[in-house]
Design an enzyme around this catalytic site. Structure first.
Site, PDB file in Angstrom:
ATOM      1  N   ASP A 187       0.815  -1.212   0.000  1.00  0.00           N
ATOM      2  CA  ASP A 187       0.000   0.000   0.000  1.00  0.00           C
ATOM      3  C   ASP A 187       0.850   1.263   0.000  1.00  0.00           C
ATOM      4  O   ASP A 187       0.309   2.360  -0.085  1.00  0.00           O
ATOM      5  CB  ASP A 187      -0.951   0.004   1.204  1.00  0.00           C
ATOM      6  CG  ASP A 187      -2.398  -0.122   0.768  1.00  0.00           C
ATOM      7  OD1 ASP A 187      -2.636  -0.521  -0.385  1.00  0.00           O
ATOM      8  OD2 ASP A 187      -3.297   0.193   1.567  1.00  0.00           O
TER       9      ASP A 187
ATOM     10  N   ASP B 198     -10.724  -5.882  11.303  1.00  0.00           N
ATOM     11  CA  ASP B 198     -10.651  -7.317  11.557  1.00  0.00           C
ATOM     12  C   ASP B 198     -11.740  -7.779  12.525  1.00  0.00           C
ATOM     13  O   ASP B 198     -12.445  -8.758  12.273  1.00  0.00           O
ATOM     14  CB  ASP B 198      -9.259  -7.692  12.066  1.00  0.00           C
ATOM     15  CG  ASP B 198      -8.735  -6.723  13.125  1.00  0.00           C
ATOM     16  OD1 ASP B 198      -9.498  -5.847  13.591  1.00  0.00           O
ATOM     17  OD2 ASP B 198      -7.546  -6.827  13.502  1.00  0.00           O
TER      18      ASP B 198
END
Length: 735
Positions: free
Chosen positions: A141, A448
């Site tokens: 990223d 998550d």
């Protein structure tokens, strides 16, 4: 034996120590009831300050009672899982085993060094698993050509590293970790020669990568050697570039072989498209791009995701996970297998309490007993279809053998790269369910936890597995501020979930067991602990200076339940910590850190959530640093607490520490001066002891403010501010 006469691939047993915990929890609950009864029975009838302080103590203790109940629910029924890999091997030969995709995520080459990233990549490439069944995807990223260069080097090194691992049965399979911990073999000269050759090859690669990383750019002669570097000619910045997709090793290519002629795993580099006008949704967006891209390259049914600092420490982790997924009776209901987080750079006494010993050893095992662990973002094996939004039903039967990728061997990798680049574009997810019902959830700093919660709410189960040899090893923050900021991000996201439509009691009431809904609250309500903790570390000290007693007299029998709760809970906590591999001093450090975290990280997490609800703030993802200055790291190894910079968190810690020190001195003065010192101690003894405990826990703060001269000491500006605030609070209390 299973109900159909087959031998199961795993078994579940009650964890040890359950009876002792239940007796402990029941006795503590009884003692807490006595304390609350005392609070209600002895409400002050005169004096508004006394009444307000007493009511505050009652509410704080009521909150601690509620949170203790939640903790007891989590720890009430922990379970342990055991796998039978020999049975798996007897049922599935190498060709019959399913394919596995492995996602490794990195975001910033400055914070997450490329050398560390490729060590993680090499460790998962070298799993004890048929290499033609493995596909490794690196999501960068940061869009860095430095990381791409390091991955190219890793691809070349893997040709000799993978055969070496097979031959010597290497553990761990991260080259850096292996060569740091394992000496050369002495009983076989040929093997020793090969060991030295591979080590030299690794050291040469390491030198090249570190040299390029320090240089900060790829030299022209290296750029000419691989066509992939041309992609960076169009890159404006790490936040503004086209999707970059490179298949560095194509496992279906017959020429992709190691030095022994065996197939290499597929290796793919991906830097998804970034544009300033589009929100990229942090790690969740990166993983969703990987899910889409991998579906067109390998499309394995099972996916492992790991952070770039979390290398594989156990080469059999895939086979262990498959024992759960492929079990004939219970496997079809399992969505993901979560491994513990463990760390390789902890000091002996874990000065910042980052080991998560009790969380990983006991609490997540308790989650498992209550319906399944939460997803903690790394070291987790998933079914692909559950990440793609599929709901579970008893009639559902997914046959993984039919999920083969349809790409032909003859399809050119370069053509495939061009055909699927759009899957990693900024616009692909527009007007779709990605980030909502498909893939990882968006809009939360802890994507998550939210994703795992949504999977369980769709009827799937999860399991928690702690192998004897740790599956993954990562790195923890090496400074106090990094630790506090990390906890602040986690708890901010956790509380955001609780305050949203995804609150377990609302979102999960249909398909999640009530005990699992309560289990999630142990983390979702972490941040709320700040209020009761701040009250307990400030108000009793304030009232001591003001002459207001808040606890029973030392001679009163009402002091017994308070003493029981303090001593028994501390003794049980210490036993629990040592049982999980800690030390006495490590336990003290953890108690200190929980006080620091509750009074700063949790407080700012609540504040940010309030600002967000009022529309004044937006979610941000903070990457925890994985590297430290040499002097900082040296102090960390010596277990010297690191300050060294200004922060509102440090101002709060220093102010509270000084205020408690002044209050303790004031309390001792009350006892020492005058003829009624025993009567005064009888009245204020418990408050003075509480002050004494707080002063003891704050010793590193005083050391950092007044007794250190290194660069890691508390900044003078923070010390001065805190002195002013603490003296002002003392003045208000005494007058």
């Amino acid at each position: 034996m299973g109900s159909s006469g087959y031998l199961p691939l795993f078994e579940t047993k009650p964890a040890s120590g359950r009876l002792l915990f239940r007796l402990y929890a029941a006795s503590i609950f009884i003692a807490i009831c006595f304390i609350l009864f005392y609070r209600v029975s002895y409400f002050p009838v005169e004096g508004k300050p006394e009444l307000c302080a007493w009511v505050g103590m009652f509410l704080a203790e009521l909150w601690f009672t509620l949170y203790f109940f939640i903790t007891a629910v989590v720890k009430w029924n922990p379970v342990s899982r055991y796998t039978f890999k020999n049975r798996l091997s007897s049922r599935y030969d190498e060709e019959a085993l399913p394919e596995v995709d492995i996602f490794v995520c990195t975001a910033d080459p400055g914070i997450e060094p490329p050398l560390m990233v490729i060590n993680t990549v090499l460790s998962v490439m070298a799993y004890d698993y048929p290499p033609e069944k493995l596909s490794i995807y690196l999501s960068d990223d940061g869009g860095s050509d430095l990381t791409f260069y390091a991955l190219l080097e890793a691809a070349r090194f893997s040709e000799s590293w993978l055969p070496f691992c097979r031959k010597l049965k290497v553990e761990p399979r991260s080259p850096d970790a292996y060569f740091h911990t394992t000496p050369a073999p002495v009983d076989d000269s040929a093997m020793a020669k090969e060991w030295l050759f591979i080590k030299k090859s690794y050291e040469d690669m390491k030198t090249r990568i570190e040299t390029i990383t320090k240089l900060g750019k790829i030299p022209a002669d290296i750029r000419k050697k691989h066509k992939g570097f041309r992609k960076w000619d169009l890159v404006s910045s790490r936040h503004d570039h086209q999707p970059i997709l490179q298949i560095l090793i194509d496992g279906r290519d017959p020429n992709a072989m190691d030095i022994e002629g065996k197939t290499l795993p597929t290796l793919v580099y991906l830097a998804r498209e970034k544009r300033p006008q589009y929100h990229h949704n942090f790690k969740a967006g990166a993983l969703n791009a990987l899910i889409r891209v991998s579906s067109s390259i390998s499309n394995a049914q099972f996916i492992l995701n790991v952070d770039c600092d979390m290398y594989s420490n156990n080469s059999e982790s895939i086979r262990d996970a498959l024992c759960f997924f492929l079990d004939e009776e219970k496997g079809r209901e399992i969505a993901y297998v979560q491994y513990p987080q463990s760390f390789c750079n902890l000091t002996k006494n874990d000065i910042y309490g980052n080991s998560f010993r009790v969380i990983m050893e006991i609490e997540l095992a308790g989650f498992d007993g209550n319906g399944g662990p939460c997803y903690i973002g790394t070291g987790c094996f998933h079914r692909r279809e559950t990440l793609c939004g599929m709901k579970h039903s008893k009639e559902l039967k997914v046959e993984w053998r039919t999920m083969k990728n349809e790409r032909t061997i003859n399809e050119n990798a370069s053509v495939l790269e061009e055909n699927i680049r759009a899957l990693a574009s900024c616009t692909y997810e527009e007007d779709t369910q990605w980030g909502k019902e498909v893939g990882l959830k968006y809009g939360c700093p802890v994507e998550d936890i939210l994703t795992g919660l949504s999977i369980q709410n769709r009827g799937w189960r999860s399991v928690y597995f702690k192998p004897e040899r740790k599956a993954f090893l990562g790195v923890v923050p090496t400074t106090l501020l990094q630790t506090l900021v990390q906890y602040k991000r986690w708890t901010e996201g956790d509380l955001q979930i609780f305050l949203s439509k995804y609150c377990p009691f609302v979102y999960g009431r249909q398909r999640m067991p009530l005990k699992l809904q309560f289990s999630y609250c142990i983390y979702l309500l972490w941040a709320v602990n700040c209020f009761a903790t701040l009250y307990y570390v400030i108000v009793p000290s304030f009232c001591l200076l003001k002459g207001i007693y808040l606890f029973p007299k030392m001679s009163s029998s009402w002091g017994l339940p308070i003493s029981y709760v303090i001593f028994v809970s501390s003794a049980y906590s210490l036993r629990e910590f040592i049982k999980c591999g800690g030390t006495v001093r490590g336990w003290l450090n953890e108690q200190r850190m929980w006080m620091f975290i509750r009074t700063t990280s949790f407080f700012f997490a609540v504040l940010d959530n309030i600002l967000k609800l009022c529309g004044f703030s937006k979610s941000a993802f903070v990457i925890t640093g994985k590297v430290a200055d040499d002097h900082v790291y040296q102090r960390y190894k010596q277990e010297i607490m690191e300050f060294g910079t200004t922060s509102p968190m440090f101002t709060i810690l220093a102010t509270v520490a000084l205020f408690n020190l002044f209050s303790f001195i004031g309390g001792i003065k009350k006892v020492a001066i005058g003829d009624l010192h025993m009567k005064v101690f009888n009245l204020y003894g418990l408050q003075i002891l509480l002050c004494c405990l707080l002063v003891f826990l704050n010793l590193p703060i005083y050391q950092g403010m007044f007794f250190r001269s290194d660069s890691g000491k508390m900044p003078p500006s923070v010390t001065c501010q805190s002195l002013v605030f603490a003296l002002l609070a003392c003045t208000i209390a005494m007058y």
